[in-house]
Design a protein around this motif. Structure first.
Motif, PDB file in Angstrom:
ATOM      1  N   ASP A 105      23.998  54.681  25.452  1.00 58.09           N
ATOM      2  CA  ASP A 105      23.720  56.121  25.570  1.00 58.09           C
ATOM      3  C   ASP A 105      24.789  56.915  24.815  1.00 58.09           C
ATOM      4  O   ASP A 105      25.696  57.484  25.413  1.00 58.09           O
ATOM      5  CB  ASP A 105      23.728  56.474  27.065  1.00 58.09           C
ATOM      6  N   SER A 137      25.055  51.146  31.842  1.00 56.82           N
ATOM      7  CA  SER A 137      25.078  52.030  30.672  1.00 56.82           C
ATOM      8  C   SER A 137      26.495  52.238  30.165  1.00 56.82           C
ATOM      9  O   SER A 137      27.463  52.091  30.921  1.00 56.82           O
ATOM     10  CB  SER A 137      24.480  53.390  31.029  1.00 56.82           C
ATOM     11  N   SER A 172      28.453  55.192  27.603  1.00 56.22           N
ATOM     12  CA  SER A 172      28.182  56.478  26.947  1.00 56.22           C
ATOM     13  C   SER A 172      29.307  56.869  25.979  1.00 56.22           C
ATOM     14  O   SER A 172      30.434  56.386  26.097  1.00 56.22           O
ATOM     15  CB  SER A 172      28.073  57.592  27.997  1.00 56.22           C
ATOM     16  N   ARG A 183      13.929  57.473  29.371  1.00 56.07           N
ATOM     17  CA  ARG A 183      14.488  57.586  30.717  1.00 56.07           C
ATOM     18  C   ARG A 183      13.476  57.056  31.743  1.00 56.07           C
ATOM     19  O   ARG A 183      13.819  56.291  32.636  1.00 56.07           O
ATOM     20  CB  ARG A 183      14.780  59.076  30.971  1.00 56.07           C
ATOM     21  N   THR A 232      18.069  52.331  23.614  1.00 59.35           N
ATOM     22  CA  THR A 232      18.931  53.297  22.923  1.00 59.35           C
ATOM     23  C   THR A 232      18.099  54.397  22.275  1.00 59.35           C
ATOM     24  O   THR A 232      16.911  54.231  22.042  1.00 59.35           O
ATOM     25  CB  THR A 232      19.846  52.583  21.905  1.00 59.35           C
ATOM     26  N   ASP A 233      18.767  55.509  22.018  1.00 53.32           N
ATOM     27  CA  ASP A 233      18.081  56.726  21.580  1.00 53.32           C
ATOM     28  C   ASP A 233      18.457  57.064  20.138  1.00 53.32           C
ATOM     29  O   ASP A 233      19.603  56.884  19.732  1.00 53.32           O
ATOM     30  CB  ASP A 233      18.536  57.872  22.509  1.00 53.32           C
ATOM     31  N   ILE A 284      20.632  60.060  28.276  1.00 49.39           N
ATOM     32  CA  ILE A 284      19.628  59.265  29.002  1.00 49.39           C
ATOM     33  C   ILE A 284      20.016  59.156  30.477  1.00 49.39           C
ATOM     34  O   ILE A 284      19.210  59.400  31.368  1.00 49.39           O
ATOM     35  CB  ILE A 284      19.468  57.857  28.366  1.00 49.39           C
ATOM     36  N   THR A 337      13.505  61.095  24.603  1.00 49.93           N
ATOM     37  CA  THR A 337      14.528  60.730  25.593  1.00 49.93           C
ATOM     38  C   THR A 337      13.937  60.714  27.002  1.00 49.93           C
ATOM     39  O   THR A 337      14.235  59.811  27.784  1.00 49.93           O
ATOM     40  CB  THR A 337      15.721  61.706  25.504  1.00 49.93           C
TER      41      THR A 337
END
Lengths: 307, 164
Positions: free
Chosen positions: A182, A203, A205, A163, A227-228, A187, A159
């Motif tokens: 996110d 973004s 979330s 970032r 994306t994570d 992030i 992450t």
């Protein structure tokens, strides 16, 4: 940031010899000594700071765990019930609190978690230049980015790297419209204390990655979607859709090696279809964010060690 | 000189009358503001899950002095990490009965601790009680508020007549 939701006695003890920047995570388990991980080393927390003796450590009580969760919700449990169903809360500043306890379910659907027994507070870091080593490898000569998958085990800096990648695009004056899906709010870091991610990002979330990626495609016309921790049902399809629509994707996934990820059935379509053009493997070998290797779409090595 | 004293006596009793009547009007305003707060909180919690601190921060600027005091006291409890009690929640608020205090206390004690559905039910529960309190306070303000205001002036006039 930790001071916002930790009881004063606890945050005072943590900050006695440390700063926010050094702490990786804090683990609280019911009736057990509180554990603090600083620079990947594990300590117990006593009233006089970090120590290695559990006998003098502060023990987590039911009241303490409940109090932390209530404060972390900003005294509004109703506002975090959707997050709690997934087993975590994200506090402003991108701090993620993992929650364990007794699940209350109705017809197989998780309603909430009661009698909280463990908390894992993960402290995010903003390290400018963390992705310096890999940034240039993601850019094709004509300013086109490679679709990239970051691979690393938990806590190895995925992450933080994502970032910083967002920031590096601004820093190097690549005016791509970046959309960050996110899901956990980690992030971007929330509204009150967002991280400095440059000028070119939008973004969304706290909604599933699948939904937010398609939402972003429709609403923000992104050049790149970031994306994570992909790997849930529907993530692969959404990424396929983005890439076939001409949108660049930089994503991360849990795994110790490229070989691990190749065995992940939920990602097999993406890997076999060569949707990702670059794979970057990170580890904690020489500290968080150690670059283990960079690989092409056919898994041949560009940089680093073996598969 | 006599005329000035006459006006002074009537004004003095008038002020006492309005003072006594004032508490009835204050009660009415308090419950009106509390009802408005509950309505707004219900919609903010139900629609956008707005955080409690955000709702309270907005509310602390509006309303009568007793309502503002209540919100301020509650925020102090949260910020100073105190255990909520009747004493700290109703500090400096003197216009409420014990029953009213108990109902409001029960609400604030559980505020923010439930999921969305339960929280809205809790708000509606206090809302229905407050509607009743507001109606009673309105009737009292009309009946006794006006009575004490007029009574003050009449007693003042009577005293002035007796004196002169």
């Amino acid at each position: 940031m930790l001071k916002d939701f930790l009881p004063k006695a606890l945050s005072d003890a943590i900050y006695l010899k440390n700063t926010d920047g050094d702490i990786n995570e804090i683990r609280l388990r019911l009736s057990c000594p509180i554990v603090v991980c600083v620079n990947l080393k594990t300590y117990f927390l006593s009233s006089s700071g970090l120590c290695s003796n559990p006998n003098v450590a502060i023990y987590a009580t039911r009241e303490l765990l409940d109090d932390i969760v209530f404060k972390a919700s900003d005294y509004s449990m109703y506002s975090i019930s959707d997050q709690l169903k997934q087993g975590f809360i994200t506090v402003d500043g991108g701090i993620r609190i993992g929650v364990c306890g007794e699940v209350v379910a109705d017809c197989g659907e998780i309603k909430t978690i009661k009698n909280i027994s463990s908390l894992c507070i993960r402290v995010p870091h903003e390290i400018k230049g963390a992705s310096k080593q890999i940034f240039s490898k993601l850019i094709n000569g004509d300013r086109v980015i490679y679709n990239t998958l970051l691979i690393s085990p938990a806590g190895a800096g995925k992450t933080t790297m994502l970032r910083d990648l967002v920031y590096q695009f601004s820093y190097h004056n690549y005016p791509y419209n970046i959309f960050i899906a996110d899901e956990r709010g980690e992030i971007v870091g929330g509204n009150k204390n967002p991280f400095n991610l440059g000028y070119f990002y939008d973004s969304i979330s706290f909604v599933s990655k699948q939904k937010s990626m398609l939402f972003g495609l429709r609403s923000m016309s992104p050049d790149i979607v970031i994306t994570d921790e992909i790997g849930e049902n529907g993530d692969a399809e959404a990424i396929q859709h983005l890439i076939t629509c001409g949108v660049g994707v930089i994503a991360s996934v849990h795994g110790a090696s490229l070989d691990d990820v190749r065995k992940n059935p939920r990602l097999s379509t993406l890997l076999q279809g060569k949707y990702f053009q670059r794979y970057i493997v990170l580890s904690k070998e020489n500290g968080v964010g150690t670059l283990e290797g960079i690989y092409r779409e056919d898994f041949s090595r560009i940089y680093g060690g073996t598969l | 000189m006599k005329a000035i004293l006459l006006i002074l006596i009537i004004s003095m009793f008038g002020v006492i009358g309005f003072g006594v009547a004032g508490s009835y009007f204050e009660r009415k305003r308090f419950f009106f503001n509390l009802l408005e707060f509950l309505k707004q909180t219900k919609s903010l919690v139900g629609f956008s899950s707005t955080k409690l601190t955000e709702i309270l921060n907005k509310q602390s600027y509006y309303g009568d002095k007793h309502f503002k005091r209540l919100i301020k006291n509650y925020m102090s409890v949260l910020n100073d990490n105190l255990n909520i009690s009747l004493d700290n929640l109703f500090y400096d608020i003197t216009i409420l009965t014990n029953e009213e205090k108990q109902d409001i206390f029960s609400f604030f004690k559980g505020l923010g601790m439930y999921d969305q559905t339960t929280q809205i039910k809790q708000i509606e529960l206090l809302e229905s009680k407050c509607k009743h309190y507001f109606e009673t306070a309105s009737e009292d303000a009309k009946k006794y508020g006006e009575l004490y205001s007029k009574l003050g002036l009449i007693v003042g006039a009577f005293v002035a007549l007796v004196v002169f």
